[in-house]
Structure formats: structure tokens, C-alpha cells
Design a protein around this motif. Structure first.
Motif, PDB file in Angstrom:
ATOM      1  N   ILE A 242      51.213 -24.426 -12.837  1.00 28.74           N
ATOM      2  CA  ILE A 242      51.764 -25.256 -11.773  1.00 28.74           C
ATOM      3  C   ILE A 242      52.521 -26.443 -12.365  1.00 28.74           C
ATOM      4  O   ILE A 242      53.609 -26.793 -11.919  1.00 28.74           O
ATOM      5  CB  ILE A 242      50.637 -25.744 -10.833  1.00 28.74           C
ATOM      6  CG1 ILE A 242      50.006 -24.545 -10.135  1.00 28.74           C
ATOM      7  CG2 ILE A 242      51.177 -26.724  -9.812  1.00 28.74           C
ATOM      8  CD1 ILE A 242      48.847 -24.892  -9.258  1.00 28.74           C
ATOM      9  N   VAL A 243      51.947 -27.048 -13.413  1.00 33.17           N
ATOM     10  CA  VAL A 243      52.556 -28.260 -13.967  1.00 33.17           C
ATOM     11  C   VAL A 243      53.811 -27.944 -14.775  1.00 33.17           C
ATOM     12  O   VAL A 243      54.835 -28.607 -14.623  1.00 33.17           O
ATOM     13  CB  VAL A 243      51.537 -29.017 -14.843  1.00 33.17           C
ATOM     14  CG1 VAL A 243      52.187 -30.250 -15.457  1.00 33.17           C
ATOM     15  CG2 VAL A 243      50.323 -29.411 -14.026  1.00 33.17           C
TER      16      VAL A 243
ATOM     17  N   PHE B 197      48.622 -14.072 -18.517  1.00 31.13           N
ATOM     18  CA  PHE B 197      48.573 -14.623 -17.161  1.00 31.13           C
ATOM     19  C   PHE B 197      49.949 -14.609 -16.524  1.00 31.13           C
ATOM     20  O   PHE B 197      50.095 -14.318 -15.335  1.00 31.13           O
ATOM     21  CB  PHE B 197      48.021 -16.049 -17.209  1.00 31.13           C
ATOM     22  CG  PHE B 197      47.546 -16.528 -15.881  1.00 31.13           C
ATOM     23  CD1 PHE B 197      46.308 -16.128 -15.408  1.00 31.13           C
ATOM     24  CD2 PHE B 197      48.328 -17.360 -15.112  1.00 31.13           C
ATOM     25  CE1 PHE B 197      45.859 -16.559 -14.178  1.00 31.13           C
ATOM     26  CE2 PHE B 197      47.878 -17.792 -13.877  1.00 31.13           C
ATOM     27  CZ  PHE B 197      46.648 -17.397 -13.417  1.00 31.13           C
TER      28      PHE B 197
ATOM     29  N   PRO C 226      45.774 -21.641 -15.003  1.00 30.04           N
ATOM     30  CA  PRO C 226      46.348 -21.749 -13.661  1.00 30.04           C
ATOM     31  C   PRO C 226      46.903 -23.140 -13.360  1.00 30.04           C
ATOM     32  O   PRO C 226      47.945 -23.281 -12.725  1.00 30.04           O
ATOM     33  CB  PRO C 226      45.156 -21.450 -12.740  1.00 30.04           C
ATOM     34  CG  PRO C 226      44.163 -20.777 -13.578  1.00 30.04           C
ATOM     35  CD  PRO C 226      44.367 -21.243 -14.973  1.00 30.04           C
ATOM     36  N   LEU C 227      46.207 -24.168 -13.863  1.00 28.45           N
ATOM     37  CA  LEU C 227      46.670 -25.539 -13.648  1.00 28.45           C
ATOM     38  C   LEU C 227      48.016 -25.769 -14.326  1.00 28.45           C
ATOM     39  O   LEU C 227      48.944 -26.321 -13.734  1.00 28.45           O
ATOM     40  CB  LEU C 227      45.626 -26.503 -14.211  1.00 28.45           C
ATOM     41  CG  LEU C 227      45.977 -27.982 -14.135  1.00 28.45           C
ATOM     42  CD1 LEU C 227      45.893 -28.458 -12.705  1.00 28.45           C
ATOM     43  CD2 LEU C 227      45.054 -28.799 -15.006  1.00 28.45           C
TER      44      LEU C 227
ATOM     45  N   SER D  63      40.695 -21.376 -18.300  1.00 25.53           N
ATOM     46  CA  SER D  63      40.532 -22.075 -17.026  1.00 25.53           C
ATOM     47  C   SER D  63      41.649 -23.091 -16.820  1.00 25.53           C
ATOM     48  O   SER D  63      41.919 -23.502 -15.698  1.00 25.53           O
ATOM     49  CB  SER D  63      39.169 -22.759 -16.974  1.00 25.53           C
ATOM     50  OG  SER D  63      39.146 -23.845 -17.861  1.00 25.53           O
ATOM     51  N   LEU D  64      42.303 -23.508 -17.906  1.00 20.36           N
ATOM     52  CA  LEU D  64      43.395 -24.470 -17.762  1.00 20.36           C
ATOM     53  C   LEU D  64      44.713 -23.785 -17.409  1.00 20.36           C
ATOM     54  O   LEU D  64      45.642 -24.424 -16.934  1.00 20.36           O
ATOM     55  CB  LEU D  64      43.582 -25.254 -19.065  1.00 20.36           C
ATOM     56  CG  LEU D  64      42.414 -26.154 -19.462  1.00 20.36           C
ATOM     57  CD1 LEU D  64      42.659 -26.746 -20.834  1.00 20.36           C
ATOM     58  CD2 LEU D  64      42.226 -27.254 -18.447  1.00 20.36           C
TER      59      LEU D  64
END
Lengths: 255, 148
Positions: A110-111, A194, A106-107, A103-104
């Protein structure tokens, strides 16, 4: 002992036969049988792409994993020995340990983008909480009597730490390293699937192929890596601290 | 494990089936290992007492071994449940973008960090509540086993 080995081999043989049978039944497109996978596997070994990607991915994983150990072990020991640290950090630890790394992803894409640090950070976050939690349980469970003996012989805190606490923690350090490694390898594959790069990317692309043989071959390599790494860590323990052999085999990883 | 389910996904075309398979694969072995450790760690003294009171094999298993390993069964269930939730979100992110996974992907594509973080927080809370629920159940069902 030899009887046990014979049973182990029998177990492996039964599993492989089942694989072959199910593979024949379902067909190559759904679940390739062992014989097909082996042929494909030899081809993949010769082709070199699989091993090349594996080495590259493992190198990045290792950075995250080592960081997780370097950070997780001292904090875990601190939490186990100090009530203040425990009270401060435990809620966060128990919250983060149940958070799925996937779950982390995708975040963090971006970062951090999809480069080296993205994968290292994901691996770090996947492993560090388990390392911390395992060593925390070890540090909390140290026999108070051992410490009392040290105190009554007038050992200063620093001596008590490295003569009593550290040796008592030893088996937990190894367990923590092993649990952390399992999570690190998993996280590496998840992160790479991913962003479709490295070994995970290879697996992802293989899942679109018409036959499942290359996919199962890639999984086979991953399993071998995991088992080999685990065995190497276990062997390291046996050499460094032979007296913990028994304890290690019997105690379950705490959570 | 995750990659295992990707391997299974062509074999199980239905979305729910392949996701359920992943959850199964990820929690099954954790539970198996934990319960096996529990059964192995049953105090030999308990079994000896049972034997000297003339318990047969069946009674030894149901009356001694099973209750003695229940704490490990619960530990296994807790670990398995957390793994299962992880597997669920992994499956939803990777091979069937539905539910929370789809929401996360959507928020990520819009660079909506607040939305993305809220889903993560929700998942954290879900894990915590699931763990807490099982812990409460354990405290009620196994009052003799008080966790430190």
C-alpha cells in the motif's frame, strides 16, 4: 579429508536417489522425480526467462541488502559499545527481529506500490535486524583485556577503535553479512510472490502448472544461488583474513 | 524455504497440513544447525573428565554432552519458534487465507491501515512473548547458564 569428501558425496547421492524414488512414487503432478526435473531444467536454462528474471530480482535485492549492511553494521557496533545506545535501541531491535517480514508485505504494498522501492525496502527490513544483532553480539563480546592493553599504551579512542575493535569485529562482520544475505534472498522471494513479479512471481506462476518439474527447477536455481553466495563470502574471508578461518567455522551465529 | 512449501502444497491438499509442513521446514533446519553447533562446542575438558572417570559412551552422551549443549538447544528452540511464527503468517498470507493472514489481507484491501498495523503489532507481541517465555523457562531449567 578425502574420506570426508567421499561421505559428502555419498550423502548427496542418497538424497538424490530418495528424491527420484519419492518422485516416481508420487507422480509428476505432486513431486516430479529428479530425472524429469533435470530435463525440464536444461530446457529452462536454454529458454532464458529464468536467468533473466533471476538477474533482475537479484539486482533489486542487492540494493536492499547493501543498504541493510551500511545501516546495520555501524548501529550494531554502536549498540555493542555504548550502554546508552543499547538501552535506547535494544527493545526495538528485539521486537523487530521477531517480526515476520511477510506480515509487513501487505502494508508496504500500500505504501510503496509494487515497484523497485517496495522490494528493496522489504529486503532491507528483512536483513537489517539480523545484521545489527550479529554485529552487536560481536561488539559486546570484545575481550576487555585487549582494550585495557591499548589504554595502558596510551592509545587514543580513535586508534583503539581501528586497531583493536575493528579487527576483533572482523569475523562477526562476515557472519553478519552471511546471515543478512540469507534473509535478503528469502525476503526477495516472499515479496515477489506476493506481487507476482520477478523471480518470486515466476515461482508463484509455476506452482499452478500441471507438473511440478518447473517449480522444482526454480527452487534448485535459488538454492544454487544461496549456496554460491555463501561460499563466495566465505572465500572472501579466507583471502582477506586467513587467521579467522578456524573461528568462523566453529562459532554458531548468535541470536 | 517458503518456496519449498509451495512446492509441497499440491502434495498436501489439506490446508493445515501444508501450513504445518512450512512451519516444520522453516524451523527444523535452524534448530538442527544450532544444536549441532552446540554439540560441537562442548568443552573438550568436560569429556576428558568423564572419560577419566570411566564413563562409557552412553554416559558421556547423556551425562556430559547433553547437559553441556542444553543452552544451544534452548537457543535453537527460540530461533525455531520465531521462525515458526514467521512461517505461520507467511502460509496464512500466501496459500490459505485464514486466521490472521486473512484478516491482514482484508484490511489491506480496505486500505485500513490501523487494522493492518494492529495485526502486525499483535504478531510482534506474539513473537516477543514466545521468546520471553522460552527465556524464562531456560533461566529456571538451566540456572547455571546465566545469559549476559
Amino acid at each position: 579429508m578425502s574420506r570426508r569428501i567421499a561421505y559428502n558425496l555419498a550423502g548427496v547421492a542418497i538424497a538424490l536417489l530418495l528424491w527420484e524414488a519419492i518422485g516416481r512414487l508420487m507422480g509428476e503432478a505432486l513431486f516430479a522425480p529428479l530425472s524429469v526435473v533435470l530435463v525440464e531444467y536444461v530446457k529452462m536454462l536454454g529458454d532464458g526467462q529464468m536467468l533473466g528474471e533471476l538477474v533482475g530480482s537479484l539486482r533489486q535485492m542487492l540494493v536492499g541488502y547493501v543498504l541493510a549492511c551500511v545501516v546495520g553494521l555501524p548501529i550494531g557496533v554502536g549498540m555493542g559499545r555504548s550502554r546508552l545506545l543499547d538501552a535506547l535501541l535494544h527493545p526495538w531491535l528485539s521486537m523487530l527481529v521477531v517480526t515476520s517480514v511477510a506480515s509487513l508485505v501487505p502494508l508496504f504494498v500500500i505504501v510503496f506500490g509494487t515497484g523497485f522501492w517496495f522490494r528493496a525496502v522489504i529486503v532491507f527490513l528483512a536483513a537489517v535486524w539480523y545484521v545489527m544483532l550479529t554485529i552487536y553480539h560481536g561488539a559486546r563480546g570484545i575481550e576487555p583485556r585487549l582494550l585495557d592493553v591499548g589504554r595502558s599504551f596510551g592509545a587514543p579512542p580513535l586508534t583503539r577503535f581501528h586497531k583493536i575493535i575493528l579487527p576483533a569485529l572482523y569475523p562477526y562482520v562476515v557472519t553478519a553479512l552471511r546471515i543478512g544475505l540469507v534473509h535478503a534472498i528469502r525476503a526477495m522471494v516472499v515479496a515477489e510472490m506476493f506481487i507476482i513479479l520477478g523471480y518470486g512471481g515466476l515461482i508463484y506462476r509455476a506452482s499452478y502448472s500441471l507438473t511440478t518439474a518447473p517449480l522444482l527447477g526454480l527452487l534448485l536455481t535459488l538454492m544454487i544461488v544461496g549456496v554460491a553466495a555463501n561460499a563466495a563470502l566465505q572465500r572472501g574471508t579466507r583471502v582477506l583474513a586467513p587467521w579467522y578461518e578456524d573461528k568462523m567455522g566453529r562459532s554458531a551465529p548468535p541470536l | 524455504m517458503l518456496s519449498g512449501a509451495i512446492a509441497m502444497s499440491p502434495a498436501m491438499p489439506g490446508r493445515t497440513k501444508s501450513k504445518a509442513a512450512l512451519v516444520f521446514l522453516m524451523s527444523f533446519f535452524e534448530i538442527l544447525v544450532t544444536v549441532a553447533a552446540g554439540v560441537r562446542n562442548v568443552e573438550p575438558g568436560f569429556l576428558a573428565v568423564g572419560r577419566s572417570f570411566g564413563a562409557d559412551r552412553w554416559r558421556l552422551i547423556t551425562r556430559v554432552m547433553l547437559p553441556a549443549s542444553l543452552p544451544f538447544v534452548f537457543a535453537g528452540l527460540r530461533i525455531g519458534l520465531v521462525r515458526g511464527i514467521n512461517a505461520m503468517i507467511t502460509a496464512e498470507l500466501f496459500f490459505a487465507a485464514v486466521n490472521l493472514g486473512a484478516l491482514m489481507k482484508l484490511n489491506a484491501q480496505r486500505f485500513d491501515m490501523a487494522g493492518l498495523l494492529s495485526v502486525i503489532v499483535l504478531l510482534c507481541l506474539l513473537g516477543l512473548i514466545a521468546q520471553g517465555g522460552l527465556k524464562a523457562m531456560e533461566a529456571r531449567l538451566l540456572p547455571w547458564h546465566v545469559r549476559g
